[in-house]
Design a protein around this motif. Structure first.
Motif, mmCIF file in Angstrom:
data_model
loop_
_atom_site.group_PDB
_atom_site.id
_atom_site.type_symbol
_atom_site.label_atom_id
_atom_site.label_comp_id
_atom_site.label_asym_id
_atom_site.label_seq_id
_atom_site.Cartn_x
_atom_site.Cartn_y
_atom_site.Cartn_z
ATOM 1 N N GLU A 33 0.849 -1.190 0.000
ATOM 2 C CA GLU A 33 0.000 0.000 0.000
ATOM 3 C C GLU A 33 0.875 1.226 0.000
ATOM 4 N N ARG A 34 0.254 2.378 -0.301
ATOM 5 C CA ARG A 34 0.999 3.628 -0.327
ATOM 6 C C ARG A 34 1.556 3.961 1.043
ATOM 7 N N SER A 35 0.897 3.472 2.118
ATOM 8 C CA SER A 35 1.329 3.803 3.473
ATOM 9 C C SER A 35 2.513 2.976 3.932
ATOM 10 N N SER A 36 2.945 1.996 3.105
ATOM 11 C CA SER A 36 4.101 1.187 3.457
ATOM 12 C C SER A 36 5.305 1.673 2.666
ATOM 13 N N VAL A 37 6.455 1.728 3.303
ATOM 14 C CA VAL A 37 7.664 2.196 2.654
ATOM 15 C C VAL A 37 8.341 1.034 1.947
ATOM 16 N N CYS A 38 8.700 1.220 0.702
ATOM 17 C CA CYS A 38 9.306 0.147 -0.083
ATOM 18 C C CYS A 38 10.749 -0.068 0.331
ATOM 19 N N VAL A 39 11.013 -1.222 0.922
ATOM 20 C CA VAL A 39 12.374 -1.579 1.291
ATOM 21 C C VAL A 39 12.802 -2.890 0.626
ATOM 22 N N SER A 40 11.893 -3.447 -0.197
ATOM 23 C CA SER A 40 12.222 -4.705 -0.860
ATOM 24 C C SER A 40 13.146 -4.434 -2.037
ATOM 25 N N GLY A 41 14.280 -5.120 -2.065
ATOM 26 C CA GLY A 41 15.187 -4.983 -3.188
ATOM 27 C C GLY A 41 16.025 -3.727 -3.140
ATOM 28 N N GLY A 42 15.990 -2.966 -2.081
ATOM 29 C CA GLY A 42 16.796 -1.753 -2.015
ATOM 30 C C GLY A 42 16.576 -1.021 -0.723
ATOM 31 N N ARG A 43 17.370 0.038 -0.537
ATOM 32 C CA ARG A 43 17.283 0.821 0.686
ATOM 33 C C ARG A 43 16.142 1.833 0.604
ATOM 34 N N THR A 44 15.635 2.216 1.746
ATOM 35 C CA THR A 44 14.622 3.256 1.805
ATOM 36 C C THR A 44 15.241 4.591 1.410
ATOM 37 N N ARG A 45 14.583 5.294 0.523
ATOM 38 C CA ARG A 45 15.079 6.595 0.063
ATOM 39 C C ARG A 45 14.423 7.691 0.891
ATOM 40 N N VAL A 46 15.258 8.478 1.559
ATOM 41 C CA VAL A 46 14.778 9.490 2.502
ATOM 42 C C VAL A 46 15.303 10.865 2.107
ATOM 43 N N LEU A 47 14.412 11.839 2.077
ATOM 44 C CA LEU A 47 14.802 13.230 1.848
ATOM 45 C C LEU A 47 14.675 13.990 3.157
ATOM 46 N N VAL A 48 15.765 14.614 3.605
ATOM 47 C CA VAL A 48 15.752 15.440 4.802
ATOM 48 C C VAL A 48 15.716 16.902 4.380
ATOM 49 N N VAL A 49 14.694 17.606 4.823
ATOM 50 C CA VAL A 49 14.540 19.030 4.538
ATOM 51 C C VAL A 49 14.908 19.798 5.798
ATOM 52 N N GLY A 50 15.851 20.719 5.675
ATOM 53 C CA GLY A 50 16.371 21.398 6.858
ATOM 54 C C GLY A 50 17.548 20.645 7.446
ATOM 55 N N VAL A 90 18.778 20.069 14.651
ATOM 56 C CA VAL A 90 18.336 18.673 14.692
ATOM 57 C C VAL A 90 18.523 18.023 13.323
ATOM 58 N N GLY A 91 18.346 18.784 12.273
ATOM 59 C CA GLY A 91 18.408 18.236 10.927
ATOM 60 C C GLY A 91 19.718 17.556 10.598
ATOM 61 N N LYS A 92 20.843 18.159 11.003
ATOM 62 C CA LYS A 92 22.139 17.550 10.688
ATOM 63 C C LYS A 92 22.300 16.206 11.372
ATOM 64 N N ARG A 93 21.699 16.071 12.537
ATOM 65 C CA ARG A 93 21.753 14.799 13.255
ATOM 66 C C ARG A 93 20.864 13.759 12.571
ATOM 67 N N ILE A 94 19.736 14.202 12.045
ATOM 68 C CA ILE A 94 18.849 13.286 11.334
ATOM 69 C C ILE A 94 19.524 12.749 10.076
ATOM 70 N N VAL A 95 20.221 13.635 9.355
ATOM 71 C CA VAL A 95 20.937 13.189 8.148
ATOM 72 C C VAL A 95 21.926 12.087 8.500
ATOM 73 N N ARG A 96 22.735 12.330 9.517
ATOM 74 C CA ARG A 96 23.753 11.343 9.903
ATOM 75 C C ARG A 96 23.117 10.045 10.398
ATOM 76 N N ALA A 97 22.001 10.176 11.128
ATOM 77 C CA ALA A 97 21.332 8.979 11.636
ATOM 78 C C ALA A 97 20.736 8.159 10.494
ATOM 79 N N CYS A 98 20.172 8.828 9.505
ATOM 80 C CA CYS A 98 19.604 8.116 8.356
ATOM 81 C C CYS A 98 20.698 7.377 7.587
ATOM 82 N N LEU A 99 21.842 8.021 7.418
ATOM 83 C CA LEU A 99 22.964 7.355 6.751
ATOM 84 C C LEU A 99 23.430 6.150 7.556
ATOM 85 N N ALA A 151 17.515 11.703 16.959
ATOM 86 C CA ALA A 151 17.703 11.488 15.526
ATOM 87 C C ALA A 151 17.696 10.000 15.183
ATOM 88 N N ARG A 152 18.297 9.184 16.040
ATOM 89 C CA ARG A 152 18.307 7.734 15.790
ATOM 90 C C ARG A 152 16.890 7.170 15.791
#
Length: 327
Positions: free
Chosen positions: A7-24, A29-38, A215-216
Motif C-alpha cells: 500500500e501507499r502507506s508502506s515504505v518500499c524496502v524490498s530490493g533496495g534501501r529506503t530513500r529518505v529526503l531530509v529538509v532542513g 536537529v536536521g544535521k543529526r537526522i541526516v547522519r542517523a539516516c545514513l 535522531a536515531r
C-alpha cells in the motif's frame, strides 16, 4: 524481509534501501537526522537551497560533509513549487527538520508548501513533519503567545491528514543540550556552579533526550510499518526525571551541593509581564507547561508508541552519562 510495498502507506524496502529526503538538514536537529539516516542504511537525500549565500559558508561545508558520508544533495527551493515536487519524487520518505522559528514567519509556511509538493508528487509513502518536542494535540490550552506554535503545528497536521499523506509524528522530550546541561536554568547552557532555581517543588516528571538519540529514533521510524499514521513518543525510562532528580545527578557527579531556590508557579509566570520579546514570553510559557504541569508525562504511552520500547537496540544516553561531559 519481504515486500512491504503493498500500500501507499508502506515504505518500499524490498530490493533496495529506503530513500529518505531530509529538509532542513543543516539545522540543529536536521544535521543529526541526516547522519542517523545514513547510519541506519537509508539512501539519504538532503535538500540544498540554491539561495544559500556567501555568509552561510558553514552550511555549504556541512552539505559537502554529508556528501562525503554518502548523502545525495538535491537542489530545490521553497519559492519554486516545481523544484520541490521534483525533489520529493526521488524518495519514499520526507523528513522535515525546518527551523521552528516562532509565529508563522518560517516553519509553518515552509511545511505547508512541502505538504502541497508531496500531495502533487503522489509517491511519498511517509512524511515526518517538524515536531520532536511537546505534543501539539495536547496543548490546546497552552499559554499565549506560545500557544501559536502548537496551533501552527496542528495546522500542518490537518493539512497532512486532509491530503491523505501517510505520516509519523515523533515527539515528547526536552533536548538535552538546552535542558539537561544547564539543569534547566533559563540563562545558561552550562551547569550552575553555586545556585540553582527549582521550579515549584521540583517533583514534576520531565523527559530528557540526547539530540543524537532523538535522531536515531526518527531514522528508525521511517520504514517501520508499526509507526504509520502513529505518534511515537520518545520517553526513555531512565531519562524520565524530576527537576530535583536531574539536579541531584549533577550534585553527585560534581561532589558539590547547590544552593536551591524554589520558585512558585505564580512568581515564575509573573516574569512574563516584564518581557517585551514575544519569543521570550513563549519560552516562559513552555517551561511552565514542562516543569509545573508535566505536559510530557501526564498521560499514558503504550509500549507500541514509545520509541525506546519499539527500538531497544538503540542504546540511548542516560542523563548521568550526558552530564559527565561538563565535569
Amino acid at each position: 524481509m519481504g515486500d512491504v510495498c503493498e500500500e501507499r502507506s508502506s515504505v518500499c524496502v524490498s530490493g533496495g534501501r529506503t530513500r529518505v529526503l531530509v529538509v532542513g538538514g543543516t539545522g540543529y536537529v536536521g544535521k543529526r537526522i541526516v547522519r542517523a539516516c545514513l547510519a541506519e542504511g537509508h539512501e539519504t537525500y538532503v535538500l540544498q537551497r540554491p539561495e544559500i549565500g556567501r555568509h552561510e559558508i558553514e552550511k555549504v561545508q556541512m552539505l559537502m560533509s554529508f556528501k562525503k558520508l554518502g548523502a545525495k544533495l538535491v537542489e530545490a527551493s521553497f519559492s519554486d513549487h516545481r523544484s520541490l515536487v521534483s525533489a520529493v519524487k526521488l524518495v519514499d520518505v520526507v523528513i522535515s527538520a525546518v527551523s521552528g522559528v516562532h509565529f508563522r514567519s518560517h516553519s509553518i509556511l515552509l511545511q505547508l508548501k512541502l505538504v502541497d509538493a508531496i500531495k502533487e508528487a503522489g509517491n511519498v509513502k511517509r512524511f515526518l513533519p517538524s515536531e520532536y518536542g511537546m505534543d501539539p494535540s495536547r496543548m490546546g490550552k497552552a499559554l499565549p503567545p506560545g500557544r501559536e506554535t502548537f496551533d501552527e503545528k496542528m495546522e500542518v497536521r490537518r493539512a497532512i491528514e486532509a491530503a491523505g499523506i501517510p505520516h509519523t509524528y515523533v515527539l515528547g522530550a526536552c533536548l538535552a543540550s538546552y535542558f539537561a546541561g544547564s539543569l534547566s536554568q533559563l540563562e545558561t547552557l552550562f551547569p550552575p556552579k553555586e545556585k540553582v532555581t527549582i521550579y515549584g517543588d521540583g517533583n514534576v516528571k520531565v523527559v530528557f533526550v540526547d539530540e543524537d538519540d532523538m535522531a536515531r529514533y526518527i531514522a528508525k521510524t521511517v520504514d517501520d510499518p508499526r509507526t504509520v499514521n502513529k505518534t511515537v513518543y520518545v520517553r526513555p525510562p531512565d531519562n524520565v526525571l524530576t527537576h530535583m532528580e536531574l539536579v541531584g545527578i549533577w550534585e553527585k557527579l560534581s561532589g558539590k551541593e547547590l544552593d536551591k531556590t524554589h520558585i512558585h508557579a505564580h512568581d515564575f509566570l509573573s516574569n512574563m509581564k516584564h518581557l517585551d520579546n514575544k519569543g521570550q514570553k513563549a519560552g516562559i510559557g513552555f517551561m511552565f507547561h514542562l516543569f509545573y504541569e508535566g505536559c510530557l508525562t501526564n498521560f499514558h504511552v503504550g509500549e507500541d508508541e514509545e520509541a525506546s520500547s519499539l527500538y531497544p537496540d538503540v542504546k540511548y544516553t542516560r542523563m548521568v552519562d550526558y552530564l559527565r561531559m561538563f565535569l
